[in-house]
Design an enzyme around this catalytic site. Structure first.
Site, PDB file in Angstrom:
ATOM      1  N   LYS A   1      -4.456   0.593  -4.058  1.00 60.17           N
ATOM      2  CA  LYS A   1      -3.120   0.733  -3.463  1.00 60.17           C
ATOM      3  C   LYS A   1      -3.182   1.516  -2.158  1.00 60.17           C
ATOM      4  O   LYS A   1      -2.174   2.043  -1.671  1.00 60.17           O
ATOM      5  CB  LYS A   1      -2.187   1.461  -4.459  1.00 60.17           C
ATOM      6  CG  LYS A   1      -1.943   0.729  -5.754  1.00 60.17           C
ATOM      7  CD  LYS A   1      -1.122  -0.542  -5.546  1.00 60.17           C
ATOM      8  CE  LYS A   1       0.372  -0.227  -5.417  1.00 60.17           C
ATOM      9  NZ  LYS A   1       1.146  -1.474  -5.087  1.00 60.17           N
TER      10      LYS A   1
ATOM     11  N   TYR B   1       0.817  -1.229   0.000  1.00 53.95           N
ATOM     12  CA  TYR B   1       0.000   0.000   0.000  1.00 53.95           C
ATOM     13  C   TYR B   1       0.845   1.271   0.000  1.00 53.95           C
ATOM     14  O   TYR B   1       1.722   1.464   0.846  1.00 53.95           O
ATOM     15  CB  TYR B   1      -0.984  -0.026   1.177  1.00 53.95           C
ATOM     16  CG  TYR B   1      -1.883  -1.241   1.070  1.00 53.95           C
ATOM     17  CD1 TYR B   1      -2.834  -1.320   0.052  1.00 53.95           C
ATOM     18  CD2 TYR B   1      -1.733  -2.334   1.923  1.00 53.95           C
ATOM     19  CE1 TYR B   1      -3.615  -2.453  -0.112  1.00 53.95           C
ATOM     20  CE2 TYR B   1      -2.519  -3.472   1.770  1.00 53.95           C
ATOM     21  CZ  TYR B   1      -3.449  -3.528   0.750  1.00 53.95           C
ATOM     22  OH  TYR B   1      -4.211  -4.648   0.579  1.00 53.95           O
ATOM     23  N   ASP B   2       0.522   2.139  -0.963  1.00 55.18           N
ATOM     24  CA  ASP B   2       1.271   3.390  -1.128  1.00 55.18           C
ATOM     25  C   ASP B   2       0.625   4.553  -0.394  1.00 55.18           C
ATOM     26  O   ASP B   2       1.286   5.520  -0.052  1.00 55.18           O
ATOM     27  CB  ASP B   2       1.337   3.764  -2.619  1.00 55.18           C
ATOM     28  CG  ASP B   2       2.031   2.682  -3.416  1.00 55.18           C
ATOM     29  OD1 ASP B   2       2.871   1.958  -2.823  1.00 55.18           O
ATOM     30  OD2 ASP B   2       1.724   2.545  -4.624  1.00 55.18           O
ATOM     31  N   CYS B   3      -0.686   4.454  -0.222  1.00 57.83           N
ATOM     32  CA  CYS B   3      -1.418   5.561   0.432  1.00 57.83           C
ATOM     33  C   CYS B   3      -2.061   5.058   1.713  1.00 57.83           C
ATOM     34  O   CYS B   3      -2.816   4.083   1.693  1.00 57.83           O
ATOM     35  CB  CYS B   3      -2.483   6.105  -0.532  1.00 57.83           C
ATOM     36  SG  CYS B   3      -3.536   7.355   0.225  1.00 57.83           S
TER      37      CYS B   3
ATOM     38  N   LYS C   1       2.337   7.982   1.010  1.00 62.58           N
ATOM     39  CA  LYS C   1       1.434   9.135   1.181  1.00 62.58           C
ATOM     40  C   LYS C   1       0.656   8.921   2.476  1.00 62.58           C
ATOM     41  O   LYS C   1       0.070   7.847   2.677  1.00 62.58           O
ATOM     42  CB  LYS C   1       0.484   9.207  -0.019  1.00 62.58           C
ATOM     43  CG  LYS C   1      -0.681  10.137   0.097  1.00 62.58           C
ATOM     44  CD  LYS C   1      -0.300  11.595   0.117  1.00 62.58           C
ATOM     45  CE  LYS C   1       0.181  12.087  -1.226  1.00 62.58           C
ATOM     46  NZ  LYS C   1       0.603  13.528  -1.164  1.00 62.58           N
TER      47      LYS C   1
END
Lengths: 326, 326
Positions: free
Chosen positions: B257, B38-40, B72
């Protein structure tokens, strides 16, 4: 929150209503039949007998004639602000003779319910509502606090709040001084005291506490607390059938020979239907033609057996029935 | 309204939970996987990042490590009392660097919603809630009144009440000065002004506005008004998916994501599920083991993808992931 102007409103929609209604207003013959069929007449007060402090035209005479015909006349109001004694005073003030045992109000219903289940008298009740609830609780030996005594109290996030762990019931009704403090205090009792009962005198959305305006009813109090504790209350007033037992025992009344007269479909008429009585809706209160037609057209709508523009309309036929009887 | 004592509570019920849970707490491997997948990361604030004014142990370090990993980090709170600017101030005060665009609060969500539907700017909004709602409405050019300015006003049955017929929306959130006056005024707007919108920033039952006590949330405000007007509000905060569009547009984020981290099943986790994100429940807020197990066992329960005792637990593995990255 319709401003009630019954005569004007009804005449404007008569044509549409006549087409859409599945049952028109009571005819003279219907009214004479009602007088023959029913011995016990239970009346709602606000919107049926009076609006605020103004008695609806013709109603006092109609009631007087009912009594001359030997009918039992009882009053049942969901307004929890006063005790039965206070309602008796108001009845007498507006020229409506009554006895305290003829009056059923939802403040009484809450006390009678707690009494009926043997509420532990070492516990207390916290009241979100008016003095009438506390007076009726005291009359059955239940200690209570809160109510108007908490009107000026304010909650503050800058100080923690404590509550009484001996509160075994929260009793709520209409409260013109409903506040965040009261909602928070009641919620703490309900969430933190094991087995604490959540009692609603009623859940009426709105009431005509003054003649020309609808005001937030007990629905505001119940809704606020319910929004915090996430459970439903036990309702003791209309439309809960709870008080029918009390009425049957005290007045030797049979539901099949009784008729409920009121202005609200969701309380008065539903209570009558729930208890096996006949039901008569009057259009002098919160129900307008649009709502009546919508309920009649709905498969799960609350459908009264009879409808009259005003209970005052009965005075003519009651007079006629009385003359026939002589 | 459980007093949160996360460590003690969790250890007491560990055995029962292990048996009853369908998914245990995240393992170290799970956490490393989450960091990879996971990016966010969207975080609830109260009960997840802090309780009242106290930051939960280890959370600041875990967030710092997330950012070092290039993630993020966004914040989304249902608390409507403050504007985004006020939340930014609080974040900075507790040592949590942030930008105003990283912060989503339900006061903003209400204003953003009205803006998104082209709310007629010649109309006004009546606010039952705190100043933050009024500030966010002003930021999108919507005139509002009420809020804390009405805290001292009281309704009285001895005088009639008037309302502003130009109110086109009632916006409500948590209000520590909720009163009968405010409920009545809001209800008059909703019942008497044609087309008046009923907007709820959220319907949270309770919130940890102080560390050791749960307080009545926006559920009290919404419940009170709903109890009078008999209709449901449009909810703009969690769990309504409304804000996801705003987030996606501003931050170029893909739900697949992204992961929502929060302490409430019915808002945080449900919002994540409603928007197609992964969901991570932390046990530092309102959800206790009993509620989690009950939801997991229920066919229509809200089931988080992952559970951690505290988000602070991530700091160890985040450190490890960071070292591996070097």
């Amino acid at each position: 929150m319709t401003v009630v102007a019954a005569d004007a409103a009804v005449s404007q929609v008569d044509a549409a209503a006549a087409a859409a209604s599945t049952r028109p207003r009571c005819s003279t013959e219907d009214m004479l039949q009602l007088l023959q069929d029913y011995d016990c007449w239970v009346f709602d007060l606000d919107g049926t007998i009076w609006r605020g402090n103004e008695v609806i035209e013709g109603v006092l005479e109609a009631l007087e004639l009912l009594r001359k015909l030997g009918k039992k006349v009882l009053f049942m109001t969901n307004n929890s602000m006063k005790s039965r004694g206070s309602y008796l005073d108001k009845c007498l003030q507006v020229g409506l003779p009554a006895h305290v045992d003829d009056i059923y109000c939802s403040s009484y219903s809450a006390a009678a319910y707690l009494d009926s289940i043997g509420f532990d008298r070492s516990k207390k009740a916290y009241v979100v509502g008016e003095r009438g609830i506390m007076q009726e609780l005291a009359a059955v030996g239940i200690e209570s606090f809160g109510g108007p005594d908490d009107n000026e109290k304010r909650a503050s996030f800058s100080s923690e709040m404590l509550h009484d762990t001996q509160v075994g019931a929260v009793v709520c009704g209409v409260d013109p001084n409903l506040s965040y403090y009261k909602v928070q205090y009641a919620s703490m009792c309900l969430l933190l005291n094991p087995g604490c009962l959540f009692i609603a005198t009623n859940t009426d959305a709105r009431g005509h506490f003054t003649p020309n305006l609808e005001w937030a009813g007990a629905g505001a109090t119940v809704g606020a607390i319910k929004g915090v504790v996430e459970r439903d209350p036990i309702v003791t007033g209309k439309p809960s059938p709870f008080l029918m037992q009390d009425i049957a025992a005290k007045h030797n009344v049979q539901p099949a020979k009784s008729i409920m007269v009121g202005d609200r479909l969701d309380t008065d008429i539903l209570w009558g239907l729930n208890t096996g009585m006949a039901t008569l809706l009057v259009m002098t209160g919160v129900t307008d033609e649009q709502l009546l037609v919508a309920q009649r057209g709905s498969s799960n709508g609350v459908k009264p057996h009879f409808v009259m523009d005003s209970f005052g309309d009965l005075r003519r036929v009651a007079q006629q029935a009385l003359q026939q009887q002589k």
